[in-house]
Design an enzyme around this catalytic site. Sequence first.
Site, short mmCIF file in Angstrom:
data_model
loop_
_atom_site.label_atom_id
_atom_site.label_comp_id
_atom_site.label_asym_id
_atom_site.label_seq_id
_atom_site.Cartn_x
_atom_site.Cartn_y
_atom_site.Cartn_z
N GLU A 1 0.82 -1.21 0.00
CA GLU A 1 0.00 0.00 0.00
C GLU A 1 0.86 1.26 0.00
OE1 GLU A 1 -2.21 -1.69 3.42
OE2 GLU A 1 -3.98 -0.98 2.33
N GLU B 1 -3.28 -9.51 4.21
CA GLU B 1 -3.99 -9.23 5.47
C GLU B 1 -5.06 -10.25 5.79
OE1 GLU B 1 -3.30 -6.93 3.14
OE2 GLU B 1 -2.72 -5.03 4.07
N1 CO8 Z 1 5.28 -7.16 11.27
C1 CO8 Z 1 6.16 -7.45 12.26
N2 CO8 Z 1 7.24 -8.25 12.07
C2 CO8 Z 1 7.42 -8.78 10.85
C3 CO8 Z 1 6.54 -8.53 9.79
C4 CO8 Z 1 5.42 -7.68 10.05
N3 CO8 Z 1 4.55 -7.35 9.07
N4 CO8 Z 1 6.98 -9.20 8.71
C5 CO8 Z 1 8.09 -9.85 9.08
N5 CO8 Z 1 8.37 -9.61 10.37
C6 CO8 Z 1 9.50 -10.11 11.16
C7 CO8 Z 1 9.32 -11.58 11.49
O1 CO8 Z 1 8.47 -11.72 12.62
C8 CO8 Z 1 10.75 -12.01 11.75
O2 CO8 Z 1 11.10 -11.58 13.04
P1 CO8 Z 1 12.03 -12.55 13.98
O3 CO8 Z 1 13.32 -12.68 13.22
O4 CO8 Z 1 12.14 -11.77 15.24
O5 CO8 Z 1 11.28 -13.82 14.09
C9 CO8 Z 1 11.55 -11.16 10.75
O6 CO8 Z 1 10.68 -10.09 10.37
C10 CO8 Z 1 11.91 -11.92 9.49
O7 CO8 Z 1 10.71 -12.50 8.96
P2 CO8 Z 1 10.56 -14.07 8.65
O8 CO8 Z 1 11.42 -14.87 9.54
O9 CO8 Z 1 9.10 -14.36 8.63
O10 CO8 Z 1 11.18 -14.09 7.17
P3 CO8 Z 1 10.78 -15.09 6.00
O11 CO8 Z 1 11.79 -14.82 4.91
O12 CO8 Z 1 10.61 -16.46 6.49
O13 CO8 Z 1 9.33 -14.58 5.50
C11 CO8 Z 1 7.66 -12.97 4.88
C12 CO8 Z 1 9.16 -13.32 4.94
C13 CO8 Z 1 6.95 -13.90 3.88
C14 CO8 Z 1 7.58 -11.53 4.38
C15 CO8 Z 1 7.03 -13.13 6.26
O14 CO8 Z 1 7.82 -12.39 7.20
C16 CO8 Z 1 5.63 -12.60 6.37
O15 CO8 Z 1 4.70 -13.26 5.95
N6 CO8 Z 1 5.44 -11.40 6.98
C17 CO8 Z 1 4.15 -10.84 7.25
C18 CO8 Z 1 3.51 -10.30 5.98
C19 CO8 Z 1 2.14 -9.76 6.30
O16 CO8 Z 1 1.24 -10.45 6.73
N7 CO8 Z 1 1.94 -8.44 6.07
C20 CO8 Z 1 0.70 -7.78 6.31
C21 CO8 Z 1 0.68 -7.18 7.67
S1 CO8 Z 1 -0.90 -6.45 8.09
C22 CO8 Z 1 -0.89 -4.98 7.28
O17 CO8 Z 1 0.05 -4.66 6.60
C23 CO8 Z 1 -2.07 -4.10 7.44
C24 CO8 Z 1 -1.97 -2.88 6.56
C25 CO8 Z 1 -2.88 -1.76 6.96
C26 CO8 Z 1 -2.39 -0.93 8.09
C27 CO8 Z 1 -1.14 -0.11 7.77
C28 CO8 Z 1 -0.82 0.78 8.93
C29 CO8 Z 1 0.66 1.13 8.99
#
Ligand code: CO8
Length: 261
Positions: free
Chosen positions: A115, A135
């Site tokens: 976004e 989401e």
């Molecule tokens: N929020 C917080 N922490 C995150 C997020 C996130 N969105 N994405 C990744 N991280 C963190 C992980 O928790 C991890 O932390 P730790 O090392 O402490 O465990 C670190 O980043 C690395 O991530 P992964 O180990 O998961 O890395 P991978 O390579 O295995 O996976 C992915 C990468 C596929 C990107 C995976 O991290 C993932 O699926 N992330 C979440 C994606 C997601 O669901 N995004 C949507 C979030 S909701 C949203 O955006 C709402 C929008 C509207 C509101 C906006 C207001 C600002």
Amino acid sequence: TPSDDTRSTILVERRERVGLITLNRPKSLNALNRRLAAEVLAALHEFDADDRIGAIVITGSMRAFAAGADIAEMVDKTFVELNADDILSDWDQVRFIKKPIIAAVGGYALGGGCELALLCDFIVASEDAQFGQPEIKLGILPGIGGSQRLTHSAGKALAMDLVLTGRTIGATEAKAAGIVARVVPAGDLLQTALEAAHTIAGYNAPAVRMAKEAVNRAFEASLAEGLMHERRLFQAAFATEGQKEGMHAFLAKRAPVFRNR
Ligand code: CO8
């Protein structure tokens, strides 16, 4: 400048007439928390008010532009908290920045990250970029414009697909769908975005502002209204020094020199 920095979630630099904002929360793949929102918005406002800057680039890391809103920060929020202390509407201010903003997207642009890229004026993506609105997998839906802007740029079919299934698409599919302007090899991403920004920053600044405004009208107005708006802006461009300079330079077969205001 990089040194004036109490900022902790972004890096801010000036590259000649281009303002560069690098999202910098590598441990969470640049998850967008409140602090990052405040810092990005402050940097955008600073650049917008600075005559020495003509265009802005927002980028992330090679691995992630931004993986979305910070889930850890949001998990315990209630409706009332979100409604009263609106973490979403902070991002609305990006719309009011007058200078062009280019998103240079490498790696993940998910949820709020996708976004944010869509909030920029156009997207240059690396070949390994991934776009998505996951989401729905978290039990929620896009919250800073994804359901609207994706539908405008890609059309209903793909917007519904992405928003309802949460699947991600690659840069090539995003380009074919009209979400992305250019796809380049990962190693060329920042350079390509900066060069586009330098090009823009070299033009007649009032005309650049008007051109951005004119294209944006297409999202909010009827065709008749948008055309009228464009006509008035076109006429207004003739009140700028840059129009005289640009056209006289063309006729004299020399390069124009635009003053940057
Ligand atoms: N929020 C917080 N922490 C995150 C997020 C996130 N969105 N994405 C990744 N991280 C963190 C992980 O928790 C991890 O932390 P730790 O090392 O402490 O465990 C670190 O980043 C690395 O991530 P992964 O180990 O998961 O890395 P991978 O390579 O295995 O996976 C992915 C990468 C596929 C990107 C995976 O991290 C993932 O699926 N992330 C979440 C994606 C997601 O669901 N995004 C949507 C979030 S909701 C949203 O955006 C709402 C929008 C509207 C509101 C906006 C207001 C600002």
